[in-house]
Design a protein around this motif. Structure first.
Motif, PDB file in Angstrom:
ATOM      1  N   ALA A 141     -14.479  33.060   3.191  1.00 32.73           N
ATOM      2  CA  ALA A 141     -14.886  33.883   4.337  1.00 32.73           C
ATOM      3  C   ALA A 141     -16.212  33.441   4.970  1.00 32.73           C
ATOM      4  N   LEU A 142     -16.923  32.542   4.327  1.00 38.60           N
ATOM      5  CA  LEU A 142     -18.151  32.014   4.949  1.00 38.60           C
ATOM      6  C   LEU A 142     -17.881  30.713   5.691  1.00 38.60           C
ATOM      7  N   ALA A 143     -16.624  30.279   5.709  1.00 41.22           N
ATOM      8  CA  ALA A 143     -16.198  29.077   6.445  1.00 41.22           C
ATOM      9  C   ALA A 143     -17.129  27.895   6.184  1.00 41.22           C
ATOM     10  N   ALA A 144     -17.330  27.609   4.915  1.00 43.43           N
ATOM     11  CA  ALA A 144     -18.167  26.483   4.485  1.00 43.43           C
ATOM     12  C   ALA A 144     -19.565  26.535   5.101  1.00 43.43           C
ATOM     13  N   GLY A 145     -20.101  27.750   5.227  1.00 43.59           N
ATOM     14  CA  GLY A 145     -21.453  27.926   5.749  1.00 43.59           C
ATOM     15  C   GLY A 145     -21.547  27.948   7.258  1.00 43.59           C
ATOM     16  N   ARG A 146     -20.422  27.780   7.949  1.00 45.35           N
ATOM     17  CA  ARG A 146     -20.449  27.724   9.416  1.00 45.35           C
ATOM     18  C   ARG A 146     -20.282  29.092  10.070  1.00 45.35           C
ATOM     19  N   ILE A 147     -19.951  30.114   9.295  1.00 39.91           N
ATOM     20  CA  ILE A 147     -19.627  31.419   9.872  1.00 39.91           C
ATOM     21  C   ILE A 147     -20.769  31.987  10.712  1.00 39.91           C
ATOM     22  N   GLY A 148     -21.994  31.735  10.314  1.00 41.89           N
ATOM     23  CA  GLY A 148     -23.151  32.263  11.045  1.00 41.89           C
ATOM     24  C   GLY A 148     -23.662  31.355  12.152  1.00 41.89           C
ATOM     25  N   ASP A 149     -23.039  30.214  12.341  1.00 39.92           N
ATOM     26  CA  ASP A 149     -23.476  29.251  13.357  1.00 39.92           C
ATOM     27  C   ASP A 149     -22.636  29.438  14.622  1.00 39.92           C
ATOM     28  N   PRO A 150     -23.223  30.025  15.676  1.00 43.40           N
ATOM     29  CA  PRO A 150     -22.451  30.275  16.896  1.00 43.40           C
ATOM     30  C   PRO A 150     -21.919  28.994  17.549  1.00 43.40           C
ATOM     31  N   ALA A 151     -22.518  27.857  17.232  1.00 39.06           N
ATOM     32  CA  ALA A 151     -22.065  26.593  17.809  1.00 39.06           C
ATOM     33  C   ALA A 151     -20.800  26.071  17.107  1.00 39.06           C
ATOM     34  N   ALA A 152     -20.517  26.588  15.921  1.00 37.66           N
ATOM     35  CA  ALA A 152     -19.327  26.149  15.179  1.00 37.66           C
ATOM     36  C   ALA A 152     -18.094  26.776  15.825  1.00 37.66           C
ATOM     37  N   ARG A 153     -17.285  25.937  16.453  1.00 36.31           N
ATOM     38  CA  ARG A 153     -16.105  26.413  17.190  1.00 36.31           C
ATOM     39  C   ARG A 153     -14.815  25.754  16.692  1.00 36.31           C
ATOM     40  N   ASP A 154     -14.850  25.171  15.490  1.00 38.72           N
ATOM     41  CA  ASP A 154     -13.640  24.545  14.952  1.00 38.72           C
ATOM     42  C   ASP A 154     -12.609  25.629  14.641  1.00 38.72           C
ATOM     43  N   VAL A 155     -11.362  25.246  14.545  1.00 35.82           N
ATOM     44  CA  VAL A 155     -10.257  26.193  14.375  1.00 35.82           C
ATOM     45  C   VAL A 155     -10.451  27.077  13.141  1.00 35.82           C
ATOM     46  N   GLU A 156     -10.835  26.474  12.013  1.00 31.45           N
ATOM     47  CA  GLU A 156     -10.998  27.253  10.781  1.00 31.45           C
ATOM     48  C   GLU A 156     -12.063  28.330  10.944  1.00 31.45           C
ATOM     49  N   THR A 157     -13.228  27.951  11.449  1.00 29.53           N
ATOM     50  CA  THR A 157     -14.327  28.908  11.596  1.00 29.53           C
ATOM     51  C   THR A 157     -13.970  30.022  12.568  1.00 29.53           C
ATOM     52  N   VAL A 158     -13.370  29.666  13.689  1.00 35.16           N
ATOM     53  CA  VAL A 158     -12.973  30.665  14.684  1.00 35.16           C
ATOM     54  C   VAL A 158     -11.932  31.614  14.082  1.00 35.16           C
ATOM     55  N   THR A 159     -10.989  31.077  13.340  1.00 38.19           N
ATOM     56  CA  THR A 159      -9.955  31.907  12.704  1.00 38.19           C
ATOM     57  C   THR A 159     -10.577  32.878  11.708  1.00 38.19           C
ATOM     58  N   VAL A 160     -11.508  32.389  10.887  1.00 34.21           N
ATOM     59  CA  VAL A 160     -12.172  33.251   9.909  1.00 34.21           C
ATOM     60  C   VAL A 160     -12.935  34.353  10.642  1.00 34.21           C
ATOM     61  N   ARG A 161     -13.682  33.988  11.687  1.00 34.01           N
ATOM     62  CA  ARG A 161     -14.433  34.997  12.463  1.00 34.01           C
ATOM     63  C   ARG A 161     -13.504  36.057  13.038  1.00 34.01           C
TER      64      ARG A 161
END
Length: 190
Positions: A141-161
């Motif tokens: 659920a932390l998407a490999a640390g990218r969950i809090g980075d608004p610039a992270a827009r990869d499919v996995e991170t967006v899906t988790v968000r």
């Protein structure tokens, strides 16, 4: 034993749950006095051992994975950990094909350790499978640390968000994000 299992997971290219996530899974299973648990993503059985350790002595873990080799390793691990074969139901197949065949409203816990792209479908399935008061746990659920980075827009991170937001806004769930391992989103079915 878990150290060996973690090494086997590494050998076959599977990322096993961390000890912190495993402890949280054991706690969730024990707190809910879990007798029936579904695991989506068997891997090599590391998370399954943690879940079984928290479940009631008569509990059954239903674990689903597409990889027969992983499940062979998991079966051996469960046996070496001292769990009788009747405590596990190992199903080979795509989770989205298997889940519709499982009974509605009888599971105490559903643990998802699979690709984030399937999260929305797994959450829908968990809502159907869980009894009221049952727990959904999503690994990663932390998407490999990218969950809090608004610039992270990869499919996995967006899906988790999107999944976290949908669960948080739903009247069907009481969620909490646990900062263990790669992040564990736990949600109780209302």
């Amino acid at each position: 034993m878990l150290r060996t299992a973690r090494a086997l997971a590494h050998e076959v290219g599977v990322e096993a749950v961390t000890p912190g996530s495993g402890s949280a899974l054991r706690l969730l299973a024990a707190a809910g006095n879990a007798r029936a648990v579904v695991e989506i993503g068997t891997g090599t059985g590391v998370s399954g051992v943690w879940l079984l350790r928290g479940m009631r002595p008569d509990g059954v873990l239903t674990t689903i994975d597409v990889e027969v080799e992983y499940q062979r390793i998991a079966r051996r691990l469960f046996q070496e950990a001292g769990f009788p074969s009747g405590r596990t139901r190992i199903i080979t197949g795509r989770a989205l094909d298997v889940l519709p065949r499982l009974a509605d409203g009888v599971y105490d816990l559903v643990f998802v350790d699979a690709a984030a792209t399937g999260y929305a479908a797994y959450v829908d399935a968990a809502l159907r499978l869980l009894r009221p008061g049952g727990v959904l746990a999503l690994n990663g659920a932390l998407a490999a640390g990218r969950i809090g980075d608004p610039a992270a827009r990869d499919v996995e991170t967006v899906t988790v968000r999107e999944t976290i937001k949908a669960i948080r806004e739903s009247e069907n769930w009481v969620p909490a994000l646990l900062p263990v391992g790669h992040g564990l989103l736990a949600a109780v079915k209302s």
